[in-house]
Design an enzyme around this catalytic site. Structure first.
Site, PDB file in Angstrom:
ATOM      1  N   ARG A  68       0.816  -1.220   0.000  1.00  0.00           N
ATOM      2  CA  ARG A  68       0.000   0.000   0.000  1.00  0.00           C
ATOM      3  C   ARG A  68       0.847   1.265   0.000  1.00  0.00           C
ATOM      4  O   ARG A  68       0.408   2.307  -0.445  1.00  0.00           O
ATOM      5  CB  ARG A  68      -0.946  -0.031   1.216  1.00  0.00           C
ATOM      6  CG  ARG A  68      -2.071   0.942   1.078  1.00  0.00           C
ATOM      7  CD  ARG A  68      -3.081   0.994   2.207  1.00  0.00           C
ATOM      8  NE  ARG A  68      -3.224  -0.135   3.069  1.00  0.00           N
ATOM      9  CZ  ARG A  68      -2.643  -0.244   4.273  1.00  0.00           C
ATOM     10  NH1 ARG A  68      -1.839   0.711   4.719  1.00  0.00           N
ATOM     11  NH2 ARG A  68      -2.851  -1.296   5.014  1.00  0.00           N
ATOM     12  N   TYR A 122     -15.957  21.281 -11.084  1.00  0.00           N
ATOM     13  CA  TYR A 122     -16.461  19.983 -11.541  1.00  0.00           C
ATOM     14  C   TYR A 122     -17.536  19.495 -10.549  1.00  0.00           C
ATOM     15  O   TYR A 122     -17.339  19.565  -9.333  1.00  0.00           O
ATOM     16  CB  TYR A 122     -15.262  19.036 -11.589  1.00  0.00           C
ATOM     17  CG  TYR A 122     -15.537  17.617 -11.971  1.00  0.00           C
ATOM     18  CD1 TYR A 122     -16.142  17.301 -13.179  1.00  0.00           C
ATOM     19  CD2 TYR A 122     -15.137  16.569 -11.132  1.00  0.00           C
ATOM     20  CE1 TYR A 122     -16.367  15.979 -13.528  1.00  0.00           C
ATOM     21  CE2 TYR A 122     -15.347  15.247 -11.477  1.00  0.00           C
ATOM     22  CZ  TYR A 122     -15.970  14.970 -12.680  1.00  0.00           C
ATOM     23  OH  TYR A 122     -16.182  13.664 -13.030  1.00  0.00           O
TER      24      TYR A 122
END
Ligand SMILES: Cc1ncc(COP(=O)(O)O)c(C=O)c1O
Length: 401
Positions: A68, A122
């Site tokens: 990760r 957006y």
């Protein structure tokens, strides 16, 4: 991590060389290296000893620790993006552009804080502010994209962040980013810019005073409409906060997708140049057509944002809008359905041209969108612009029927 510097290497060269560290592209035991950092897929990382495990647990992000936290393929992309932004300390990668926006806002805001969000943002950015951020006690005020230096009047004692998007990806207003960034710094407020339209190639955001530059890599960096990712590139002061939050949120990206992004990044300069040239050819043609109300593209001299755009940006990408004079929804649908060289689909920045209808009037709150004509957004690809123009002319014919 690599601190961006400017040792006379120009952006196109950085795009080619970025992230290709010898330790990521080769192994001294093999006597050489390869051009591209290979795809290192990993969850588990193996250690030589417990002492080694302990030592690497405290290491910075470019030591193998656990999947990760990334592998050389991931770090190579992050490094290459950092090098494109003079003044950047580092880059964090997220599974999508939206994930980058929400992780950045979560990292930099806390209950009781106030956020200034541009009204042309957006739509999913707004949804995050009106949804999760509100639930966590962060108040958002939407501001006019053309506010410029008057942003000062909107800053409250609890204002912690100003979010910008320029040009707005539906309505294409150009913000006075340096004016806003200067006032923000004076008042101790951070700034975050959605720089997906320009990328650091056309607008190095941190050099213009922005603290966090966000990109949907899904668009121009990937460039081939086959992978999704987002990035945040930040200054030395902000970057550790973003990194800590990304770790806590468990944000990780796939090394295979990073390899696709790196492949796209290498050709970004040539593609952007062609996207911009093609878009300008199509926009100029549209501006002279009787079917068109107005063209929303700051690269056009007659566009309201042209002066600021030409002061701050070194070029245009291929996304712009235009209105169909007197057209309603049905006429716009006839026009779009008749196009053969434009795919009907969301996203943009790929090598292929796309078209979508857009309706900003239903989204904005701080400033009204008063244009009654139907709006169309084009993402101009790498086709021959003459073919795209002929296609649009066919669309106009179908619209009139
Ligand atoms: C301006 C802008 N920012 C961010 C995003 C989000 O990116 P993604 O689709 O990678 O989540 C988009 C996607 O269309 C966009 O247009």
């Amino acid at each position: 991590m690599s601190t961006s510097d400017d040792q006379g290497v120009r952006p196109a060269t950085k795009l080619v060389q970025g992230g290709r560290r010898p330790e990521w592209t080769g192994d001294p035991r093999l006597g050489g290296g390869v051009v591209n950092p290979p795809v290192w897929r990993a969850s588990t990382v193996l250690y030589d000893s417990i002492a080694d495990m302990k030592a690497r647990g405290h290491a910075t992000h470019d030591k193998l620790y656990y999947g990760r936290r990334g592998t050389p393929t991931v770090w190579a992309l992050a490094d290459a993006l950092t090098e494109m932004e003079p003044g950047a300390e580092g880059t964090l990668l997220y599974p999508s552009g939206v994930a980058a926006i929400s992780a950045g806002l979560l990292a930099l805001l806390a209950p009781g804080d106030h956020l200034l969000m541009v009204d042309s943002a957006y739509e999913p950015t707004r949804l995050f502010c009106n949804g999760m951020l509100k639930r966590y006690g962060v108040t958002t005020t939407y501001y006019d994209p053309l506010v410029g230096g008057s942003i000062a009047e909107l800053i409250r004692p609890e204002t912690k962040l100003i979010f910008l998007e320029s040009p707005g990806s539906l309505t294409f207003e150009v913000q006075d980013i340096p004016a806003i960034a200067t006032i923000a710094r004076e008042r101790g407020v951070l700034t975050m810019l959605d720089n997906t339209w320009a990328t650091p190639l056309l607008f190095p955001a941190l050099a213009h005073g922005i603290d966090v530059a966000m990109m949907s890599l899904t668009k121009y960096v990937g460039g081939h409409s086959d992978a999704m990712m987002g990035s945040l590139t930040a200054t030395r002061t902000v970057w550790p906060r973003l990194r800590q939050a990304a770790y806590q949120l468990g944000q990780a990206v796939s090394p295979d997708d990073c390899a696709l992004m790196l492949r796209g990044l290498r050709t970004l300069e040539v593609r952007m140049r062609r996207h911009g040239e093609n878009a300008l050819a199509v926009a100029r043609w549209l501006a002279a057509r009787p079917e068109v109300g107005r063209v929303l593209f700051p690269a056009l001299a007659e566009d309201a944002g042209h002066a600021i755009w030409s002061r701050d940006f070194s070029g245009a990408s291929g996304l712009f809008g235009f209105t169909l004079k007197g057209a309603d929804d049905a006429a716009r649908a006839r026009f779009i359905d008749a196009l053969q060289h434009f795919g009907i689909g969301f996203s943009w920045g790929g090598y292929e041209s796309l078209v979508v209808p857009s309706d900003p009037g239903t989204i904005r709150t701080a400033t009204a969108w008063t244009d009654a004509d139907a709006l169309v957004r084009l993402s101009i690809g790498l086709e021959d612009p003459a073919d795209l123009i002929a296609d649009i002319e066919r669309g106009f014919g179908a619209m009139a029927e």
